[in-house]
Write a protein that holds these residues in place. Structure first.
Motif, PDB file in Angstrom:
ATOM      1  N   TYR A   1       0.881  -1.304   0.049  1.00 24.12           N
ATOM      2  CA  TYR A   1       0.058  -0.059   0.064  1.00 24.12           C
ATOM      3  C   TYR A   1       0.858   1.300  -0.072  1.00 24.12           C
ATOM      4  CZ  TYR A   1      -3.847  -3.141   0.965  1.00 24.12           C
ATOM      5  OH  TYR A   1      -4.867  -4.026   1.246  1.00 24.12           O
ATOM      6  N   GLN A   2       0.578   2.166  -0.840  1.00 21.10           N
ATOM      7  CA  GLN A   2       1.319   3.596  -1.064  1.00 21.10           C
ATOM      8  C   GLN A   2       0.863   4.246   0.144  1.00 21.10           C
ATOM      9  OE1 GLN A   2       3.914   3.370  -3.546  1.00 21.10           O
ATOM     10  NE2 GLN A   2       3.292   1.373  -2.689  1.00 21.10           N
ATOM     11  N   PRO A   3       1.643   5.301   0.686  1.00 24.16           N
ATOM     12  CA  PRO A   3       1.397   6.178   1.711  1.00 24.16           C
ATOM     13  C   PRO A   3       0.739   7.393   1.239  1.00 24.16           C
ATOM     14  CG  PRO A   3       3.658   6.644   0.754  1.00 24.16           C
ATOM     15  CD  PRO A   3       3.243   5.464   0.033  1.00 24.16           C
ATOM     16  N   TYR A   4      -0.445   7.345   0.546  1.00 24.14           N
ATOM     17  CA  TYR A   4      -1.175   8.377   0.238  1.00 24.14           C
ATOM     18  C   TYR A   4      -2.739   7.707  -0.046  1.00 24.14           C
ATOM     19  CZ  TYR A   4      -0.097   6.415  -4.645  1.00 24.14           C
ATOM     20  OH  TYR A   4       0.172   5.634  -5.499  1.00 24.14           O
ATOM     21  N   ILE A   5      -3.640   8.657  -0.205  1.00 23.70           N
ATOM     22  CA  ILE A   5      -5.270   8.498  -0.403  1.00 23.70           C
ATOM     23  C   ILE A   5      -5.143   8.858  -1.820  1.00 23.70           C
ATOM     24  CG2 ILE A   5      -7.317   8.895  -0.063  1.00 23.70           C
ATOM     25  CD1 ILE A   5      -6.837   9.359   3.093  1.00 23.70           C
ATOM     26  N   ARG A   6      -5.896   7.908  -2.644  1.00 22.66           N
ATOM     27  CA  ARG A   6      -6.101   8.381  -3.957  1.00 22.66           C
ATOM     28  C   ARG A   6      -7.437   8.632  -4.189  1.00 22.66           C
ATOM     29  NH1 ARG A   6      -5.001   4.169  -8.925  1.00 22.66           N
ATOM     30  NH2 ARG A   6      -6.098   5.362 -10.561  1.00 22.66           N
ATOM     31  N   ILE A   7      -7.847   9.609  -5.041  1.00 25.21           N
ATOM     32  CA  ILE A   7      -9.149  10.134  -4.985  1.00 25.21           C
ATOM     33  C   ILE A   7      -9.617  10.115  -6.541  1.00 25.21           C
ATOM     34  CG2 ILE A   7     -11.199  11.896  -4.769  1.00 25.21           C
ATOM     35  CD1 ILE A   7      -9.174  12.543  -2.238  1.00 25.21           C
ATOM     36  N   SER A   8     -10.159   9.374  -6.809  1.00 24.05           N
ATOM     37  CA  SER A   8     -10.465   9.257  -8.617  1.00 24.05           C
ATOM     38  C   SER A   8     -11.957   9.622  -8.842  1.00 24.05           C
ATOM     39  CB  SER A   8     -10.426   7.913  -9.130  1.00 24.05           C
ATOM     40  OG  SER A   8      -9.071   7.325  -8.756  1.00 24.05           O
ATOM     41  N   PHE A   9     -11.981  10.951  -9.923  1.00 23.19           N
ATOM     42  CA  PHE A   9     -13.419  11.405 -10.338  1.00 23.19           C
ATOM     43  C   PHE A   9     -13.618  10.801 -11.896  1.00 23.19           C
ATOM     44  CE2 PHE A   9     -11.450  14.139  -7.093  1.00 23.19           C
ATOM     45  CZ  PHE A   9     -12.529  14.383  -6.268  1.00 23.19           C
TER      46      PHE A   9
ATOM     47  N   ASP B   1      -3.633   2.946  -3.158  1.00 26.93           N
ATOM     48  CA  ASP B   1      -3.025   2.039  -4.241  1.00 26.93           C
ATOM     49  C   ASP B   1      -2.208   0.928  -3.553  1.00 26.93           C
ATOM     50  OD1 ASP B   1      -4.040   3.460  -6.468  1.00 26.93           O
ATOM     51  OD2 ASP B   1      -2.104   4.503  -6.612  1.00 26.93           O
ATOM     52  N   ASN B   2      -2.332  -0.214  -4.163  1.00 27.88           N
ATOM     53  CA  ASN B   2      -1.487  -1.482  -3.802  1.00 27.88           C
ATOM     54  C   ASN B   2      -0.490  -1.556  -5.106  1.00 27.88           C
ATOM     55  OD1 ASN B   2      -0.085  -3.661  -2.757  1.00 27.88           O
ATOM     56  ND2 ASN B   2      -1.863  -5.043  -3.485  1.00 27.88           N
ATOM     57  N   LEU B   3       0.622  -1.028  -5.025  1.00 24.14           N
ATOM     58  CA  LEU B   3       1.634  -0.833  -6.319  1.00 24.14           C
ATOM     59  C   LEU B   3       2.112  -2.305  -6.480  1.00 24.14           C
ATOM     60  CD1 LEU B   3       2.977   0.519  -8.411  1.00 24.14           C
ATOM     61  CD2 LEU B   3       4.957   1.146  -6.854  1.00 24.14           C
ATOM     62  N   ILE B   4       1.877  -3.117  -7.585  1.00 25.02           N
ATOM     63  CA  ILE B   4       2.059  -4.279  -7.951  1.00 25.02           C
ATOM     64  C   ILE B   4       3.478  -4.458  -8.511  1.00 25.02           C
ATOM     65  CG2 ILE B   4       1.549  -6.549  -9.245  1.00 25.02           C
ATOM     66  CD1 ILE B   4      -0.066  -5.759  -6.722  1.00 25.02           C
ATOM     67  N   PHE B   5       3.337  -3.666  -9.782  1.00 27.34           N
ATOM     68  CA  PHE B   5       4.644  -3.392 -10.469  1.00 27.34           C
ATOM     69  C   PHE B   5       4.989  -2.003 -11.030  1.00 27.34           C
ATOM     70  CE2 PHE B   5       6.473  -2.946 -14.878  1.00 27.34           C
ATOM     71  CZ  PHE B   5       7.522  -3.942 -14.676  1.00 27.34           C
TER      72      PHE B   5
ATOM     73  N   THR C   1       6.468   6.388  -6.798  1.00 31.14           N
ATOM     74  CA  THR C   1       6.045   7.471  -7.076  1.00 31.14           C
ATOM     75  C   THR C   1       6.899   8.631  -6.533  1.00 31.14           C
ATOM     76  OG1 THR C   1       3.628   6.848  -7.141  1.00 31.14           O
ATOM     77  CG2 THR C   1       4.178   9.480  -7.020  1.00 31.14           C
ATOM     78  N   PRO C   2       7.681   9.425  -7.416  1.00 35.24           N
ATOM     79  CA  PRO C   2       8.537  10.458  -7.039  1.00 35.24           C
ATOM     80  C   PRO C   2       7.955  11.426  -5.744  1.00 35.24           C
ATOM     81  CG  PRO C   2       8.807  10.364  -9.151  1.00 35.24           C
ATOM     82  CD  PRO C   2       7.529   9.755  -8.705  1.00 35.24           C
ATOM     83  N   LYS C   3       8.737  11.695  -4.539  1.00 37.41           N
ATOM     84  CA  LYS C   3       8.482  12.577  -3.643  1.00 37.41           C
ATOM     85  C   LYS C   3       7.174  12.261  -2.735  1.00 37.41           C
ATOM     86  CE  LYS C   3      10.421  16.797  -5.866  1.00 37.41           C
ATOM     87  NZ  LYS C   3      10.310  17.967  -6.422  1.00 37.41           N
ATOM     88  N   ILE C   4       6.602  11.231  -2.998  1.00 34.90           N
ATOM     89  CA  ILE C   4       5.406  10.814  -2.142  1.00 34.90           C
ATOM     90  C   ILE C   4       5.787   9.952  -1.176  1.00 34.90           C
ATOM     91  CG2 ILE C   4       3.407   9.717  -1.894  1.00 34.90           C
ATOM     92  CD1 ILE C   4       2.651  11.032  -4.608  1.00 34.90           C
ATOM     93  N   GLY C   5       7.178   9.150  -1.279  1.00 35.83           N
ATOM     94  CA  GLY C   5       7.862   8.332  -0.259  1.00 35.83           C
ATOM     95  C   GLY C   5       7.255   6.934  -0.458  1.00 35.83           C
ATOM     96  N   SER C   6       6.746   6.641  -1.656  1.00 33.35           N
ATOM     97  CA  SER C   6       6.225   5.300  -1.918  1.00 33.35           C
ATOM     98  C   SER C   6       7.341   4.182  -2.008  1.00 33.35           C
ATOM     99  CB  SER C   6       5.161   5.139  -3.112  1.00 33.35           C
ATOM    100  OG  SER C   6       6.100   5.876  -4.373  1.00 33.35           O
ATOM    101  N   ASN C   7       6.965   2.918  -2.174  1.00 33.21           N
ATOM    102  CA  ASN C   7       7.869   1.885  -2.361  1.00 33.21           C
ATOM    103  C   ASN C   7       7.469   1.252  -3.769  1.00 33.21           C
ATOM    104  OD1 ASN C   7       8.835   1.713   0.414  1.00 33.21           O
ATOM    105  ND2 ASN C   7       6.973   1.007   1.072  1.00 33.21           N
ATOM    106  N   ALA C   8       8.551   0.653  -4.435  1.00 34.90           N
ATOM    107  CA  ALA C   8       8.441   0.007  -5.459  1.00 34.90           C
ATOM    108  C   ALA C   8       7.786  -1.269  -5.687  1.00 34.90           C
ATOM    109  CB  ALA C   8       9.717  -0.365  -6.332  1.00 34.90           C
TER     110      ALA C   8
END
Length: 161
Positions: A23-31, A139-143, A147-154
Motif C-alpha cells: 500500500y502506498q502512503p497516500y489516499i487516491r481520489i478518482s473522479f 493503491d497497492n503497487l504491484i509493478f 512515485t517520486p516525492k511521495i515516499g512510496s515503495n516500488a
C-alpha cells in the motif's frame, strides 16, 4: 473468518500470501465524468488538459494541502471502440482525474478551499456533465517504480521479471 489460500507457487514472494501488501502512503481520489452533450470530444479533452488542469495546479490550496500527484485519464471515442473488442462491459466516462493526498484532512482542506469552490467547481460547467462519480482508496503497487516525492515503495520491477 479464515482466509482461504489457494495452492499456488508464487513466482514473486513479495506478492505471496505471507507478504505485506505494498500500500502506498497516500489516499487516491478518482473522479469519473463525461463530457457535456453539446461539447465536442476535442473541446472536452482540450479544456480538461489545459484550463481545468491549470486552475487546479495554480491554486494556493493545491500546494498548501500537499497534493502529491495529479493525473488525468482521457478516454477517446476511438479507444472506446477498441475496448469493445475485449467483450467486457465498459465504463462510458470520457475522463477521470486522480489526486493523491497525504491524508483525508488534506483532501478536505483542499476541496473546501475558497479557490476550489469559487474557481474549479464553476469551471466544470464548461465541459463536464453531471453527476461526477468518485472512488477513494489506497493503491497497492504491484509493478513499477515508486512515485517520486511521495515516499512510496516500488513494486515488482523489470529486474525481478
Amino acid at each position: 473468518m479464515t482466509l482461504k489460500k489457494l495452492d499456488h507457487t508464487f513466482t514473486h514472494q513479495q506478492l505471496s500470501y505471507d507478504a505485506e501488501p505494498n500500500y502506498q502512503p497516500y489516499i487516491r481520489i478518482s473522479f469519473f465524468f463525461s463530457k457535456l452533450e453539446h461539447v465536442s470530444y476535442e473541446q472536452f479533452h482540450r479544456h480538461f488538459e489545459t484550463v481545468h488542469a491549470d486552475l487546479t495546479v495554480a491554486s494556493k490550496a493545491f500546494k498548501d494541502c500537499h497534493i502529491g500527484r495529479y493525473v488525468q485519464f482521457h478516454q477517446t471515442p476511438e479507444l472506446k471502440e477498441k475496448a469493445k473488442e475485449l467483450g467486457l462491459p465498459q465504463l462510458e466516462y470520457d475522463g477521470c482525474s486522480d489526486l493523491y493526498v497525504k491524508s483525508w484532512d488534506h483532501w478536505m482542506k483542499f476541496c473546501k478551499s475558497p479557490e476550489y469552490t469559487a474557481v474549479m467547481n464553476p469551471d466544470a460547467v464548461h465541459f463536464m456533465g453531471l453527476p461526477v462519480y468518485v472512488m477513494v482508496g489506497y493503491d497497492n503497487l504491484i509493478f513499477g517504480g515508486p512515485t517520486p516525492k511521495i515516499g512510496s515503495n516500488a513494486g515488482v520491477t523489470e529486474e525481478d521479471l
